[in-house]
Design an enzyme around this catalytic site. Structure first.
Site, short mmCIF file in Angstrom:
data_model
loop_
_atom_site.label_atom_id
_atom_site.label_comp_id
_atom_site.label_asym_id
_atom_site.label_seq_id
_atom_site.Cartn_x
_atom_site.Cartn_y
_atom_site.Cartn_z
CG ASP A 1 -1.69 -1.30 1.35
OD1 ASP A 1 -2.53 -1.56 0.50
OD2 ASP A 1 -1.40 -2.08 2.29
CG HIS B 1 -3.33 -5.24 3.37
ND1 HIS B 1 -2.92 -4.44 2.34
CD2 HIS B 1 -3.68 -6.42 2.80
CE1 HIS B 1 -3.02 -5.10 1.19
NE2 HIS B 1 -3.49 -6.30 1.45
P1 NAI Z 1 -1.79 -18.31 -4.16
O1 NAI Z 1 -3.13 -18.93 -3.91
O2 NAI Z 1 -1.24 -18.27 -5.54
O3 NAI Z 1 -0.70 -19.03 -3.25
C1 NAI Z 1 -0.92 -19.31 -1.91
C2 NAI Z 1 -0.17 -20.58 -1.59
O4 NAI Z 1 -0.27 -20.81 -0.19
C3 NAI Z 1 -0.71 -21.81 -2.31
O5 NAI Z 1 0.33 -22.43 -3.03
C4 NAI Z 1 -1.20 -22.68 -1.15
O6 NAI Z 1 -1.01 -24.07 -1.38
C5 NAI Z 1 -0.34 -22.19 -0.01
N1 NAI Z 1 -0.86 -22.51 1.31
C6 NAI Z 1 -2.17 -22.55 1.72
N2 NAI Z 1 -2.23 -22.95 3.00
C7 NAI Z 1 -0.97 -23.15 3.41
C8 NAI Z 1 -0.41 -23.59 4.63
N3 NAI Z 1 -1.18 -23.92 5.67
N4 NAI Z 1 0.93 -23.69 4.71
C9 NAI Z 1 1.72 -23.39 3.66
N5 NAI Z 1 1.24 -22.99 2.47
C10 NAI Z 1 -0.09 -22.86 2.36
O7 NAI Z 1 -1.88 -16.85 -3.55
P2 NAI Z 1 -0.88 -15.62 -3.75
O8 NAI Z 1 -1.37 -14.80 -4.88
O9 NAI Z 1 0.52 -16.09 -3.74
O10 NAI Z 1 -1.19 -14.78 -2.42
C11 NAI Z 1 -0.87 -15.29 -1.14
C12 NAI Z 1 -1.53 -14.47 -0.06
O11 NAI Z 1 -1.04 -13.14 -0.06
C13 NAI Z 1 -3.06 -14.35 -0.20
O12 NAI Z 1 -3.63 -14.47 1.09
C14 NAI Z 1 -3.26 -12.94 -0.70
O13 NAI Z 1 -4.52 -12.43 -0.35
C15 NAI Z 1 -2.14 -12.24 0.05
N6 NAI Z 1 -1.74 -10.94 -0.49
C16 NAI Z 1 -1.40 -9.95 0.41
C17 NAI Z 1 -0.98 -8.72 0.00
C18 NAI Z 1 -0.62 -7.67 1.00
O14 NAI Z 1 -0.31 -6.54 0.58
N7 NAI Z 1 -0.61 -7.92 2.31
C19 NAI Z 1 -0.89 -8.41 -1.42
C20 NAI Z 1 -1.22 -9.50 -2.31
C21 NAI Z 1 -1.63 -10.73 -1.83
#
Ligand code: NAI
Length: 325
Positions: A159, A187
């Site tokens: 952000d 966030h």
């Molecule tokens: P994604 O769905 O592509 O990857 C998430 C991964 O986490 C998947 O490979 C899944 O298998 C794994 N996962 C799920 N549960 C797990 C566990 N218990 N232990 C280990 N791995 C686990 O999602 P992406 O795009 O990589 O985003 C990840 C997170 O980041 C989401 O929650 C998203 O909302 C968040 N995010 C936060 C932002 C921020 O500014 N704080 C910005 C963009 C995304």
């Protein structure tokens, strides 16, 4: 020779992971002198895909990449970790409401908090990117009683970077001319970028733009940028989220000359209640951060900051009710 720093990453097979791991291995997190040992946690069904990512990491022949371990056992992957980037979380699926999401993701962070508590290195620093990031960080912290509370942060640097880039574009200046910008609060769409303390050269940013632009255009555009990216790209922000994750942990470990936005456990500064992890302007030096003190906040800023803090208090109440903290 330098001993490698152990960096644990969760959700390593996901979208953000695919950008994050290569930047870490190339030296963007720890600098050009420090080798890194990656310890990658995934859920069992994603380990196969993660093996493929590790093959690609190998194929980059990064001189600083000491080793890569993968697994689905948090206690193994967090063992001896000096830094933990908690990216893995469940995306909201159709039909899930906010409390379903808090509950599903909350359980991930109770377990990971407890595992970190048991096996991480004494100097562990933990940054939560997985959403709802601030409250997930709170859950992990509450489940890790032996780790000092201040070691649990959540990501609002994306952000911050968005807010900085958008202001630079509006004023037609380089991002490097913008100083002391900070994001306050949660966030989510209530987060507040304060332009009344932001400097652009010798000026205050809010003096260079219309108040109506700040309130009606700038703040909502920063707050809904994530959605705009999903609409354009067909997938949520990943490379920029990875970049911000690196920026935050890099500055926490190695320091920064600038004020940066970090979501940290509130100490009551500026009336933000204790018991939540909220974004503040911070200074970081020698591996430690401090919330910047003595800023003057106008009535509008105070109102917006406390409104965002209220969202965090409500999320805290919800996860308390679910028995997660
Ligand atoms: P994604 O769905 O592509 O990857 C998430 C991964 O986490 C998947 O490979 C899944 O298998 C794994 N996962 C799920 N549960 C797990 C566990 N218990 N232990 C280990 N791995 C686990 O999602 P992406 O795009 O990589 O985003 C990840 C997170 O980041 C989401 O929650 C998203 O909302 C968040 N995010 C936060 C932002 C921020 O500014 N704080 C910005 C963009 C995304």
């Amino acid at each position: 020779s330098n001993t490698p720093v152990k960096v644990a990453v969760t959700g390593a097979a996901g979208q953000i992971g695919y950008s994050l791991l290569f930047r870490i291995a190339s030296g963007a997190l720890l600098g050009p002198e420090t080798p890194v040992a990656l310890q990658l946690l995934e859920v069992t069904p994603a380990l196969k895909a993660l093996e493929g990512v590790v093959m690609e990491l190998d194929d980059c022949a990064f001189p600083l990449l000491h080793s890569v371990e993968i697994g689905d056992d948090a206690e193994k992957m967090f063992d001896g970790a000096n830094a933990a980037l908690l990216v893995g979380a469940m995306p909201r699926k159709e039909g899930m409401d906010r409390s379903d999401l808090l509950s599903a993701n909350g359980k991930i962070f109770t377990g990971q908090g407890a595992a970190l508590n048991k096996v991480a290195a004494d100097d562990i620093k933990i940054l939560v990117t997985g959403n709802p990031a601030n409250t997930n960080a709170l859950i992990a912290k509450e489940n890790a009683p032996d780790i000092p509370a201040e070691r649990f942060n959540a990501l609002t640097r994306l952000d911050h970077n968005r807010a900085k880039a958008m202001l630079a574009k509006k004023l037609e200046v380089s991002v490097s001319e913008i100083k002391d910008l900070a994001i306050w609060g949660n966030h989510d769409d209530s987060m507040y970028p304060d332009l009344y303390n932001t400097k652009v050269g010798d000026n205050i940013a809010a003096d260079l733009v219309d108040e109506a632009w700040i309130k009606d255009e700038y703040i909502p555009t920063v707050a809904t940028r994530g959605g705009a990216i999903i609409k354009a790209r067909g997938a949520s922000s990943a490379a920029s989220a990875a970049s911000a994750t690196i920026d935050h942990m890099h500055d926490w470990l190695l320091g920064s000359d600038e004020i940066v936005s970090m979501s940290v456990p509130s100490d009551g500064s500026y009336g933000v209640p204790e018991g939540i992890i909220s974004s503040f302007p911070c200074r970081v030096k020698d591996g430690k951060y401090e919330i910047v003190q003595g800023l003057e906040l106008n009535e509008f800023s105070k109102e917006r900051i406390l409104a965002s803090a209220k969202r965090l208090q409500d999320e805290r109440a919800a996860v308390e009710k679910l028995g997660l903290i």
